[in-house]
Design a protein around this motif. Structure first.
Motif, short mmCIF file in Angstrom:
data_model
loop_
_atom_site.label_atom_id
_atom_site.label_comp_id
_atom_site.label_asym_id
_atom_site.label_seq_id
_atom_site.Cartn_x
_atom_site.Cartn_y
_atom_site.Cartn_z
N LYS A 38 0.84 -1.21 0.00
CA LYS A 38 0.00 0.00 0.00
C LYS A 38 0.87 1.26 0.00
O LYS A 38 1.82 1.36 0.78
CB LYS A 38 -0.88 0.00 1.26
CG LYS A 38 -1.69 1.27 1.47
CD LYS A 38 -2.40 1.24 2.82
CE LYS A 38 -3.03 2.59 3.12
NZ LYS A 38 -3.63 2.62 4.47
N LEU A 61 -7.51 6.79 5.28
CA LEU A 61 -7.50 7.88 4.29
C LEU A 61 -7.38 7.32 2.87
O LEU A 61 -6.61 6.40 2.63
CB LEU A 61 -6.33 8.82 4.54
CG LEU A 61 -6.43 9.80 5.70
CD1 LEU A 61 -5.12 10.56 5.86
CD2 LEU A 61 -7.57 10.79 5.47
N PRO A 62 -8.16 7.89 1.94
CA PRO A 62 -8.03 7.46 0.54
C PRO A 62 -6.74 8.02 -0.05
O PRO A 62 -6.19 8.99 0.48
CB PRO A 62 -9.24 8.09 -0.13
CG PRO A 62 -9.53 9.30 0.69
CD PRO A 62 -9.13 8.97 2.11
N THR A 65 0.59 11.97 9.98
CA THR A 65 -0.75 11.36 10.05
C THR A 65 -1.73 12.06 9.12
O THR A 65 -2.88 11.67 9.01
CB THR A 65 -1.30 11.39 11.49
OG1 THR A 65 -1.29 12.74 11.94
CG2 THR A 65 -0.46 10.53 12.42
N TYR A 80 -1.32 12.00 6.05
CA TYR A 80 -1.24 11.18 4.83
C TYR A 80 -1.68 9.75 5.15
O TYR A 80 -1.64 9.32 6.30
CB TYR A 80 0.20 11.16 4.32
CG TYR A 80 0.75 12.54 4.01
CD1 TYR A 80 0.46 13.16 2.79
CD2 TYR A 80 1.52 13.23 4.93
CE1 TYR A 80 0.95 14.42 2.50
CE2 TYR A 80 2.01 14.50 4.66
CZ TYR A 80 1.72 15.09 3.44
OH TYR A 80 2.19 16.35 3.16
N PRO A 81 -2.06 8.98 4.11
CA PRO A 81 -2.40 7.57 4.35
C PRO A 81 -1.26 6.86 5.09
O PRO A 81 -0.08 7.16 4.84
CB PRO A 81 -2.56 7.00 2.93
CG PRO A 81 -2.95 8.17 2.09
CD PRO A 81 -2.24 9.36 2.69
N CYS A 82 -1.62 5.97 6.03
CA CYS A 82 -0.59 5.28 6.80
C CYS A 82 -0.92 3.81 6.91
O CYS A 82 -1.91 3.33 6.36
CB CYS A 82 -0.45 5.91 8.19
SG CYS A 82 -1.80 5.49 9.30
N HIS A 83 -0.07 3.07 7.64
CA HIS A 83 -0.24 1.62 7.74
C HIS A 83 -1.23 1.19 8.82
O HIS A 83 -1.75 0.09 8.77
CB HIS A 83 1.11 0.96 8.03
CG HIS A 83 2.03 0.97 6.84
ND1 HIS A 83 3.28 1.55 6.87
CD2 HIS A 83 1.87 0.49 5.59
CE1 HIS A 83 3.86 1.41 5.68
NE2 HIS A 83 3.03 0.77 4.89
N GLU A 84 -1.41 2.03 9.83
CA GLU A 84 -2.25 1.63 10.98
C GLU A 84 -3.72 1.66 10.60
O GLU A 84 -4.36 2.71 10.61
CB GLU A 84 -1.99 2.57 12.17
CG GLU A 84 -0.62 2.43 12.79
CD GLU A 84 -0.51 1.23 13.73
OE1 GLU A 84 -1.40 0.35 13.69
OE2 GLU A 84 0.46 1.19 14.49
N GLU A 85 -4.28 0.49 10.30
CA GLU A 85 -5.66 0.46 9.79
C GLU A 85 -6.69 0.84 10.84
O GLU A 85 -7.82 1.17 10.51
CB GLU A 85 -5.95 -0.93 9.23
CG GLU A 85 -5.15 -1.20 7.96
CD GLU A 85 -5.49 -2.54 7.31
OE1 GLU A 85 -5.54 -3.54 8.03
OE2 GLU A 85 -5.68 -2.56 6.08
N ASP A 86 -6.32 0.78 12.12
CA ASP A 86 -7.26 1.17 13.17
C ASP A 86 -7.22 2.67 13.45
O ASP A 86 -8.00 3.18 14.25
CB ASP A 86 -6.95 0.38 14.46
CG ASP A 86 -7.11 -1.11 14.25
OD1 ASP A 86 -7.90 -1.50 13.37
OD2 ASP A 86 -6.43 -1.89 14.95
N SER A 139 -1.86 -3.77 12.84
CA SER A 139 -1.33 -3.61 11.49
C SER A 139 0.17 -3.88 11.43
O SER A 139 0.67 -4.46 10.46
CB SER A 139 -1.63 -2.20 10.97
OG SER A 139 -3.02 -2.02 10.85
N CYS A 189 -5.66 7.79 9.90
CA CYS A 189 -4.80 7.90 8.71
C CYS A 189 -4.77 6.60 7.91
O CYS A 189 -4.56 6.60 6.71
CB CYS A 189 -3.39 8.35 9.08
SG CYS A 189 -2.47 7.26 10.18
N GLY A 190 -5.04 5.47 8.57
CA GLY A 190 -5.06 4.19 7.87
C GLY A 190 -6.25 4.05 6.94
O GLY A 190 -6.27 3.19 6.06
#
Lengths: 318, 178
Positions: A206, B72-73, B58, B60-66, A285, B69-70
């Motif tokens: 991603k 964000l499109p 934060t 920007y889109p990030c890895h933390e899906e919870d 994650s 930011c996780g």
């Protein structure tokens, strides 16, 4: 078209686009930008044949020695010439420190050794199967989280969190008890590990952060095999087999981890360098990414302790 | 999905407000705003050449899906038009291109008069190749217009560099070796 009209028209288009990107159909994963290659990945170290194509140079000890004899460079052996073949002499004091924590009794006279045997003899080989689903905690956990939970619940020690020195050196100590064992994380059988692997795979590809990079942007070709300034990135297959790794002299700001980089810590380091928001060590994650990385080392022997940087200058003579 | 958005903060701000209020998403963290809006926020606290302030990442889109930011499109593709003349500050452009904590072009590209990485094509002879100025501007601002899988950071869309800084980098590239 004059400026304001264009602005309005395009603003409307932008609004529609923004709405579209938020309305993912129910049950489907959110839409993200992905670096290409997800569909080629397999949970085995030999999957590298579909990526960097260097696997046959480092698939076992004989291949690495042959590649060295041929004069290949470290990046053509995925750095296994020193990150796998050679042990880190400098990391031995870290293992000693880890062993001390392991055998250190609490006020009630209990230590890690009370359950796991003196010096952890019952933990031999365990690390090669981590991360795994912990039924008591009800989730997939990485080594450092297992250590934190054990210390808190069985020894009454609350301070051994994932990013602390006792945790990191213990993690390396326990990992070294699996030195030589082949990594085997079952992400094929249906269950939480397989789900974590699938999520981790998506996260690895991603695109995130200010630079809009994925982990895979650096760790798959064409970046693998090329220079990022003076450095060459590794292909991610087989990397996890030598984590935690001794990472002297590099540290992250605020580190006091005896230069031990657990895989969780390594991911945070990569995120910082790529201007991504850093994850929390042990979060769902971050664990998912570690499951993906460790499963990408399936079939490769663990080698602990090794060292991130090549301290030998032999290659200068080649 | 080449969404044509004019690089006009006002227009995009309005569009964003409409989109956010329609969806009831107008809460900080979930809607992070356009790249140039982010840039303004960041530059109030961060100076180029310093370590990035983590709180801004934060946005920007990030890895933390919870985390917000996780979810964000990805940023929408921005198509931009270069308005001449090419009158940036080449010396400043060189500094931007070489600084790890600014533009960091050298991580992937060899540059005029400076060695660099080999992930991207060498730009050492950029002026001799005579690429159109509009192409270069768009490539730096958001290269996804040419290739959705382009590796390069989307410097304008994400607000990594200001418009002025992009023009400075262009002046440096077109100037060639000193």
């Amino acid at each position: 078209m004059n400026k304001s009209k264009a602005g309005l028209a395009l603003g409307a288009v932008a609004a529609v686009g923004a709405i579209a990107s938020w309305q993912a159909p129910a049950g489907e994963a959110a839409k993200h930008d992905y670096w290409p290659g997800r569909e080629k990945v397999i949970p085995h170290v030999s999957g590298d044949r579909r990526f960097s194509g260097t696997y046959d140079n480092w698939k076992d000890e004989a291949s690495i020695r042959a590649a060295k004899a041929k004069g290949l460079m470290s990046h053509e052996m995925n750095f296994k010439d020193f990150r796998w073949l050679e042990k880190s002499f400098d990391a031995w004091p870290v293992l000693e420190e880890g062993k001390e924590y392991f055998n250190q009794p609490n006020a009630a006279g209990k230590s890690c050794a009370s359950c796991h045997g003196p010096d952890g003899e019952k933990l031999k080989g365990v690390y090669a199967n981590l991360p795994r689903f912990n039924a008591r905690l009800g989730k997939v956990v990485v080594g450092p989280t297992q250590i934190r939970a054990c210390a808190k619940d069985y020894l009454g020690i609350d301070g051994w969190k994932e990013n602390t020195r006792p945790n990191s050196v213990l993690d390396m100590y326990v990992a070294h008890l699996s030195d030589g064992r082949k990594v085997d994380v079952d992400v094929i059988s249906p269950g939480p590990l397989k789900e974590a692997y699938e999520r981790g795979k998506n996260l690895y590809f991603k695109r995130t952060g200010q630079f809009h990079f994925a982990c895979a942007s650096c760790h798959t070709p064409p970046t693998v095999g090329n220079y990022l300034r003076g450095q060459r990135p590794s292909t991610f297959f087989g990397d996890a087999a030598h984590y935690p790794i001794y990472h002297f002299p590099y540290t992250l700001p605020g580190d006091d981890l005896a230069h031990v980089f657990t895989l969780q810590h390594q991911i945070r380091s990569c995120q910082m360098l790529s201007r991504m928001s850093q994850g929390t060590e042990g979060s769902r994650s971050m664990v998912d990414i570690e499951v993906f990385l460790k499963a990408s080392a399936n079939g490769y022997p663990m080698s602990i302790p090794t060292q991130e940087y090549n301290m030998s200058t032999d290659y200068l003579k080649r | 999905m080449n969404l044509t958005a004019l690089r006009q903060p006002g227009a995009r701000c309005l569009a964003a407000l409409v989109a956010a209020s329609v969806l009831g998403l107008f809460s900080p963290g979930v809607f992070a705003g356009s790249g140039q809006e982010k840039l303004q926020k960041i530059r109030a606290k961060w100076k180029p050449g310093e370590a990035m302030v983590p709180e801004f990442l934060t946005l920007y889109p990030c890895h933390e899906e919870d985390q917000p930011c996780g979810k964000l499109p990805p940023p929408a593709v921005e198509k931009v038009a270069f308005k001449g003349p090419l009158a940036g500050d080449a010396a400043r452009g060189e500094k931007i291109a070489l600084d790890v904590r600014w533009g960091n072009c050298a991580a992937c590209h060899a540059l005029p008069g400076a060695p660099g990485g080999s992930v991207g094509p060498s730009l050492a002879d950029y002026p001799q190749r005579r690429p159109p100025v509009q192409y270069t501007y768009q490539r730096i601002w958001d290269g996804r217009v040419f290739n959705p899988d382009a590796h390069m950071p989307i410097y304008g869309t994400q607000g990594v560099l200001t418009e002025e800084e992009i023009r400075d980098v262009m002046a440096f590239l077109y100037q060639g070796k000193k």
